[in-house]
Design a protein around this motif. Sequence first.
Motif, short mmCIF file in Angstrom:
data_model
loop_
_atom_site.label_atom_id
_atom_site.label_comp_id
_atom_site.label_asym_id
_atom_site.label_seq_id
_atom_site.Cartn_x
_atom_site.Cartn_y
_atom_site.Cartn_z
N PRO A 96 19.52 -15.05 76.70
CA PRO A 96 20.88 -15.58 76.47
C PRO A 96 21.93 -14.98 77.42
CG PRO A 96 20.32 -14.03 74.75
CD PRO A 96 19.07 -14.25 75.59
N ASP A 97 21.81 -13.70 77.75
CA ASP A 97 22.79 -13.08 78.65
C ASP A 97 22.68 -13.64 80.06
OD1 ASP A 97 23.63 -11.48 76.54
OD2 ASP A 97 22.30 -9.83 77.08
N GLN A 98 21.46 -13.82 80.52
CA GLN A 98 21.26 -14.36 81.86
C GLN A 98 21.73 -15.82 81.92
OE1 GLN A 98 18.86 -12.61 80.16
NE2 GLN A 98 19.29 -10.76 81.31
N LYS A 100 24.14 -17.09 80.22
CA LYS A 100 25.60 -17.05 80.27
C LYS A 100 26.09 -16.78 81.70
CE LYS A 100 27.35 -15.11 76.71
NZ LYS A 100 27.78 -14.09 75.74
N LYS A 101 25.43 -15.86 82.39
CA LYS A 101 25.82 -15.55 83.77
C LYS A 101 25.56 -16.75 84.70
CE LYS A 101 25.03 -10.60 83.43
NZ LYS A 101 24.22 -9.46 83.86
N GLU A 123 18.05 -9.32 88.35
CA GLU A 123 18.02 -9.33 86.89
C GLU A 123 17.06 -10.40 86.36
OE1 GLU A 123 21.16 -9.82 83.18
OE2 GLU A 123 21.93 -9.58 85.21
N CYS A 127 13.66 -9.80 84.16
CA CYS A 127 13.52 -10.42 82.84
C CYS A 127 12.27 -11.30 82.76
CB CYS A 127 14.77 -11.26 82.52
SG CYS A 127 16.23 -10.28 82.19
#
Length: 142
Positions: A96-98, A100-101, A123, A127
């Motif tokens: 989810p963080d990636q 968003k980026k 990143e 991942c």
Amino acid sequence: MVILDFIINFIANAMTIVTAGLAIYIFITNKDKIKTAFNFILNYSNQITLSDLKYKIEKINDFRTTIPEQKEEVINLLHDIEGHILGNKFLKDKLPDQLKKINNFTRNPAKLEEPQKRSLVSELKECVRNLDVSNFGDTISQ
């Protein structure tokens, strides 16, 4: 003729019942093997998706954001990766963080500079590598 039709239908219905009973018996006695086979197919599907993501992430490294045409290609590849993640519940839950980026850069390409691209690529590589290893570990534990 009516009697022949009755006999054929009776035999067909009896065979259907026997076949269904046999299928249920095989399922009950071999459910662990069937479960393992389905898990293998799901893990294989995840491996193919992760391999495709790895390829696209590596391809981003071939382009520079300082050249407008190449920056556009980087954005297109990020859209592809975003689509992969959004289309796969497993990846959507794990990244989810990636996501968003990536979404931030695809919605506003002006923010994407070479250092941010390199950071995002590293990143994403890490991942995907972790997901690959955890997927392999899940396969072994079954």
